[in-house]
Scaffold this active site. Structure first.
Site, mmCIF file in Angstrom:
data_model
loop_
_atom_site.group_PDB
_atom_site.id
_atom_site.type_symbol
_atom_site.label_atom_id
_atom_site.label_comp_id
_atom_site.label_asym_id
_atom_site.label_seq_id
_atom_site.Cartn_x
_atom_site.Cartn_y
_atom_site.Cartn_z
ATOM 1 C CE LYS A 77 -4.384 1.418 2.030
ATOM 2 N NZ LYS A 77 -5.407 1.108 3.057
ATOM 3 C CD GLU B 63 -19.955 -2.413 8.190
ATOM 4 O OE1 GLU B 63 -19.080 -1.651 7.768
ATOM 5 O OE2 GLU B 63 -20.215 -3.528 7.664
ATOM 6 N NE ARG C 108 -22.364 -3.235 4.035
ATOM 7 C CZ ARG C 108 -21.202 -3.743 3.640
ATOM 8 N NH1 ARG C 108 -20.088 -3.291 4.155
ATOM 9 N NH2 ARG C 108 -21.163 -4.715 2.768
#
Length: 634
Positions: free
Chosen positions: A286, A370, A398
């Site tokens: 990254k 979640e 969600r």
């Protein structure tokens, strides 16, 4: 003219990368990284993830034929390079700006953007559907899903993986793993086994040996089973992808995610495997190629403007609502040992990192999950603790079923800190928090608050902590200072009680009642000031409680005003305004003129909050014009 002399400048549409010579791939990758840094330093955006996915995206574009073949990005944070390689480089300076390029894949932007994305852990499900649709139609396009190691922690990804093998469809899943520690834990043997198992000759040989052994009377079947068991035991020892193998998914990797030729060979081999899903595990870095992002990939994940030469982030540091919440958590945690924090892979984004550092045993980051976060918090509450679940508004939706079934049904004392409510801005329609008032106020037993400023946010959190049941506190992204008002405007909170900020003159000929929900109270006050200049007197009420809202105050004020206006940064359907209107109908006190200022059954695109509020008529000037227009109507 300079751009035309670059390799990137020659890519004007999808598939043009195939005209680039292999010896120039490294040069093209460098040009892409330079463009990413220069552009995002001005527009802001997701930099580190795109820098890490440059070679991976190039390999995918060399492998696939757009728009025939289908590529589904998970979340879409890393799709900027994909946009460049499909001819959108010239538009890249409009990224995340109003009416410019979206920061996420958008089908309407380009046919190579196969599927609209913005939330996590969805790509495998969508790609599996596309692959099965291909099989039913009898066509031959390739289908590839890209998913990150973080997104793979989401339950939906596991549901899709569980369903992939029974579909008996060729689907390529690319696991983009940017945790460098994983690369160090594997060696040449894993890469060798990965290449070997996608080799068609090896697969054919394995099947032929097993079939021939099975035909030997008495001995063959047991011998074949012994060999299979021995092979599987060896896999468990040497192959890190056995979880996928046991689910019927062929695992390849880990392989170098910055080696274009190696990835391209793996993709081509995977495409030859019939009726089986293949997962190719690539390891990327990254922030690769830009030292500041390599050193601090978290800071450059979603970054504002910065100085490209030094990497110095230029955003002015102002106290935000997230900061206020984080401060409250830290102070409350010191005095209340039963307070615990739950977040879903966003400790920095939701402001609980300092709490985590101070109270590591009372902090739980469950990853991108979640649904689990909410039910896990329900268990914590049932066990005698006081959990605060901090999740962005757009992601909390969600877990709607878990809020209903696992928290509110049992009246468990879980506090939901709903960050990024209302307009988020440049991340666009997948991230705007304009549905929470609708979906939260629809749930029995749940108290819902929306503070107008920073001080009131602290009061709301204190109020929530003192409740014996579930409470949701919603607050926006952005600086607190822009919404702070005089001390007298913030009063003690009592359940379901609003706060009048200013009162219309009794002698005024025209009076307007402005009922504001949350930080949009600032717009209501600005509207009142402008109306006063036009000889219209206004009462402004900070409602604070979306559920239960102050019916008694509304009942008293409505008959005294010529126009009643509700203001909220939420969808009209099911929102605060509609609930007020329904209450007025039930009470038989319907005002002659009623205005519902909200978002009208739409998804809100990307842009600055100021631009979007103006476009959708939620800024003070627009509200004033609407009120005056309604007053002029007989």
């Amino acid at each position: 003219m300079r751009a035309l002399n670059t390799l990137l400048g020659t890519i004007k549409k999808e598939n043009d990368i195939k005209n680039i010579a292999p010896e120039d791939y490294r040069k093209l990758a460098k040009e892409i990284r330079v463009r990413l840094v220069k552009s995002i330093s001005k527009t802001g955006g997701h930099l580190a993830s795109n820098l890490g996915a440059v070679e991976l995206t190039m390999a995918l574009h060399l492998f696939l034929d757009f728009p025939k073949d289908k590529l589904v990005w998970d979340v879409g944070h890393q799709a900027y390079v994909h946009k460049m390689l499909t001819g959108r480089t010239r538009q890249f300076n409009t990224l995340r700006k109003l009416d410019g390029l979206s920061g996420f894949p958008k089908v309407e932007e380009n046919p190579a953007d196969t599927f609209n994305t913005g939330h996590s852990s969805t790509s495998i499900s969508a790609a599996l559907g596309l692959a099965k649709a291909r099989d039913v139609r009898g066509t031959d396009e390739k289908v590839v899903a890209v998913i990150g190691d973080g997104a793979l922690s989401g339950g939906m990804a596991f549901e899709a993986l569980n369903n992939a093998e029974p579909m008996k469809s060729n689907l390529i899943i690319v696991l983009n793993d940017n945790k460098m520690s994983i690369a160090k834990n594997v060696g040449g043997m894993s890469n060798y086994l990965g290449r070997m198992r996608t080799n068609q000759k090896y697969n054919n040989l394995k099947v032929n040996i097993e079939e021939r052994l099975d035909k030997i009377p008495n001995v063959g079947t047991s011998m074949a089973e012994t060999i299979k068991n021995a092979k599987n035991s060896l896999k468990h020892l040497l192959v890190p992808g056995m979880l996928f193998e046991e689910m019927g998914i062929i695992y390849v990797g880990p392989i170098d995610g910055h080696n274009i030729e190696g990835m391209l060979s793996a993709f081509q081999a995977a495409a030859r495997i019939k009726n089986r899903p293949v997962l190719i595990h690539v390891v990327t870095k990254k922030g690769k190629g830009y030292p500041p992002a390599e050193k601090n990939p978290s800071a450059f994940h979603g970054v504002g403007t910065f100085e490209p030469k030094t990497g110095e982030i230029q955003d002015v540091q102002k106290q935000t609502y997230t900061d206020v919440f984080g401060d409250w958590m830290l102070e409350k945690g010191k005095e209340c040992p039963e307070l615990v924090s739950v977040c879903a892979a966003m400790p920095d984004g939701t402001g609980v990192m300092r709490f985590a550092e101070q109270f590591p045993k009372r902090f739980f980051d469950v990853g991108i999950a979640e649904e689990h976060a909410v039910t896990f918090a329900a268990g914590l509450a049932a066990g005698g603790l006081r959990p605060v679940v901090s999740i962005y508004s757009t992601f909390l939706q969600r877990a709607y079923d878990q809020i209903i079934h696992d928290v509110c049904l049992s009246k468990l004392p879980v506090i939901f800190a709903v960050d990024r409510s209302g307009i988020v801005g440049r991340d666009g329609d997948t991230h705007q928090g304009i549905f929470d008032l609708s979906y939260l106020t629809s749930i029995p037993n749940l108290i819902v608050l929306s503070p107008m400023n920073g001080k009131e946010l602290c009061q709301c959190m204190e109020f929530a902590y003192g409740c014996e049941g579930p409470v949701a506190v919603r607050y926006p992204r952005g600086a607190v200072e822009a919404m702070e008002y005089t001390e007298s405007m913030t009063t003690e909170l009592k359940l379901g009680k609003a706060n009048m900020l200013c009162c219309a003159s009794a002698s005024a000929s025209k009076k307007v009642l402005l009922l504001a929900m949350g930080t949009i109270a600032g717009t209501a006050l600005a509207t009142a000031e402008e109306l006063e200049r036009k000889n219209v007197s206004a009462t402004v009420v900070n409602m604070r409680f979306a559920k239960p809202f102050d019916k008694e105050m509304i009942r008293q004020l409505v008959p005294k005003h010529d126009v009643v206006v509700t203001l909220e940064d939420n969808q009209e359907t099911g929102g605060f305004g509609q609930q007020v209107e329904s209450f007025l109908v039930e009470e038989g006190i319907v005002p002659e003129r009623f205005l519902n200022i909200s978002f009208k059954d739409c998804f809100v695109e990307h842009g600055t909050p100021e631009e979007l509020y103006k476009r959708y008529g939620l800024d003070a000037e627009s509200v004033v014009n609407k009120v005056l227009g309604r007053l002029d109507k007989e």
